[in-house]
Design an enzyme around this catalytic site. Structure first.
Site, PDB file in Angstrom:
ATOM      1  CG  PHE A   1    -125.716  74.496  20.035  1.00  0.00           C
ATOM      2  CD1 PHE A   1    -125.409  75.531  20.309  1.00  0.00           C
ATOM      3  CD2 PHE A   1    -126.220  73.680  20.746  1.00  0.00           C
ATOM      4  CE1 PHE A   1    -125.818  75.921  21.672  1.00  0.00           C
ATOM      5  CE2 PHE A   1    -126.281  74.029  22.180  1.00  0.00           C
ATOM      6  CZ  PHE A   1    -126.240  75.103  22.503  1.00  0.00           C
TER       7      PHE A   1
ATOM      8  CG  ASP B   1    -123.256  66.296  19.921  1.00  0.00           C
ATOM      9  OD1 ASP B   1    -124.105  65.629  20.534  1.00  0.00           O
ATOM     10  OD2 ASP B   1    -122.874  67.423  20.152  1.00  0.00           O
TER      11      ASP B   1
ATOM     12  CE  LYS C   1    -130.396  68.569  23.896  1.00  0.00           C
ATOM     13  NZ  LYS C   1    -130.461  69.811  24.818  1.00  0.00           N
TER      14      LYS C   1
END
Length: 396
Positions: free
Chosen positions: A141, A226, A255
């Site tokens: 994801f 990532d 984030k």
């Protein structure tokens, strides 16, 4: 009707139903605690999917944001500003790299990394035009843009959005032999989550990240890490890849880089990779804006101190040990203050019961609950939450 119920009605009627939220409406927050619009208190065990690693309204980050709000918030990259250079220098030093490219959302960071890898492949590695391929992993994801969902194997993220962007190959997560077989002369990058969050907080087999690093070096392929959800303290280290002593060619950060205040992301690499870009070839109106950079600088300062990483490592080990003995738990995955609670039953009723007991957590993939409290949580607060997790599992 309660205030929360009225507000939920407005959301249901006027917002696209792209989420299935728990029936709670947050109005205020501080540290690990949030209050809904009716004044009920909850302990946040999700941290906005790791965007709030340092706690809601972290005083240092809020103070830094307020200070910058009184000075300048946006000039675009058409001009430089006094926060940009220092942020770039401090973030690249944290990553042991020498160049960064700022964006806003995590998905923008992933898209930027893909563009970087392809451009590097054509201009540096010498891949024939239009032939570059990027290898990804099953269960990944990386975001929800059209390109990113093109290589997702989650039906809800992938189906009915074609035609899809070509140029990606998928191999099983943790399978180094399958990865080696997929690499060819036109491979420009391996895009990997060091821990797969959406898939259930899946940790790869020991040594896998090191093996990926070695393979990428041998094949002249970029290792793109990532760390958007797994990094910046969440796994008990600054970067999740640090658990295996791995330094990738490219970091994607997001984030928590914005401290739970601003969407801030960045691609960080050395000059021989990011140097492929020339003026006008990539950019963002808001990427690297003064407010984002000011907050990001304080985030980097906090991470350099190591306090949150230490708390995540120590309390995370304690949390994992306790969770493993809870009723109905098939197994627990994850690292640090990040756990996938894999159940022998549907997870949604457990999440809803937890909410009733004052703990906010969220299910993923039907039978897994993700637990990821702010890294500022204390032992006492964690015990308070875990007691309720155990109770909810016993009742369902």
């Amino acid at each position: 009707m309660t205030v929360s119920a009225e507000l939920r009605t407005l959301s249901d009627e006027h917002a696209a139903h792209t989420y299935h939220p728990l029936p709670v409406v947050i109005a205020t927050a501080e540290g690990v605690w949030v209050h809904d619009a009716d004044g009920r208190r909850f302990l946040d065990m999700l941290s906005a999917y790791s965007a709030v690693n340092f706690g809601h309204r972290n005083p240092r980050l809020v103070a830094r944001a307020k200070e910058q709000l009184d000075r300048v918030t946006l000039v675009s990259r058409a001009f430089d500003h006094d926060q940009f250079g220092p942020f770039a220098a401090e973030l690249t030093a944290l990553c042991r790299k020498d160049m960064m490219l700022p964006m806003n959302s995590g998905a923008e960071g992933v898209e930027t990394a893909i563009k970087t890898a392809r451009k590097w492949g054509y201009e540096v590695k010498g891949v024939p035009a239009g032939q570059a391929n990027v290898i990804v992993f099953a269960g990944n994801f990386h975001g929800r843009t059209t390109t990113i969902i093109s290589f997702s194997d989650d039906p809800e993220a992938h189906e009915h959005y074609g035609p899809y962007t070509p140029g990606f190959r998928t191999v099983p997560y943790g399978d180094i032999d399958a990865l080696r077989a997929a690499v060819d002369g036109s491979t420009v990058a391996v895009l990997i989550e060091p821990i797969q969050g959406e898939a259930g907080v899946n940790v790869p087999p020991p040594g896998f990240l090191r093996a990926v690093r070695e393979l990428c070096t041998e094949a002249n392929v970029l290792m793109i890490d990532d760390e958007i959800q797994a990094g910046l303290g969440r796994a008990g280290t600054t970067f999740a890849a640090d658990h295996e002593g791995v330094v990738p060619d490219v970091y994607i950060l997001g984030k928590a880089l914005g401290g739970g205040i601003m969407p801030v992301s960045a691609v960080v690499a050395d000059q021989d990779v990011l140097g492929v870009f020339k003026p006008g070839q990539h950019g963002s109106t808001f990427g690297g804006n003064p407010l984002a950079c000011a907050i990001g600088r304080e985030v980097v300062t906090i991470l350099k101190e190591g306090t949150y990483q230490k708390n995540s490592a120590e309390l995370g080990a304690y949390m994992h040990e306790r969770l493993a003995g809870f009723p109905g738990v098939s197994y627990v995955s994850g690292r640090g203050l990040w756990a996938g609670l894999h159940l022998d039953r549907k997870a949604r009723p457990v999440s809803e019961r937890l909410m009733e007991l004052g703990v906010l957590a969220k299910e993923t993939h039907e039978t897994t609950i993700r637990l990821a409290p702010p890294l500022s949580i204390t032992r006492e607060e964690l015990d308070w939450a875990l007691e309720r997790v155990e109770r909810a599992l016993a009742e369902h």
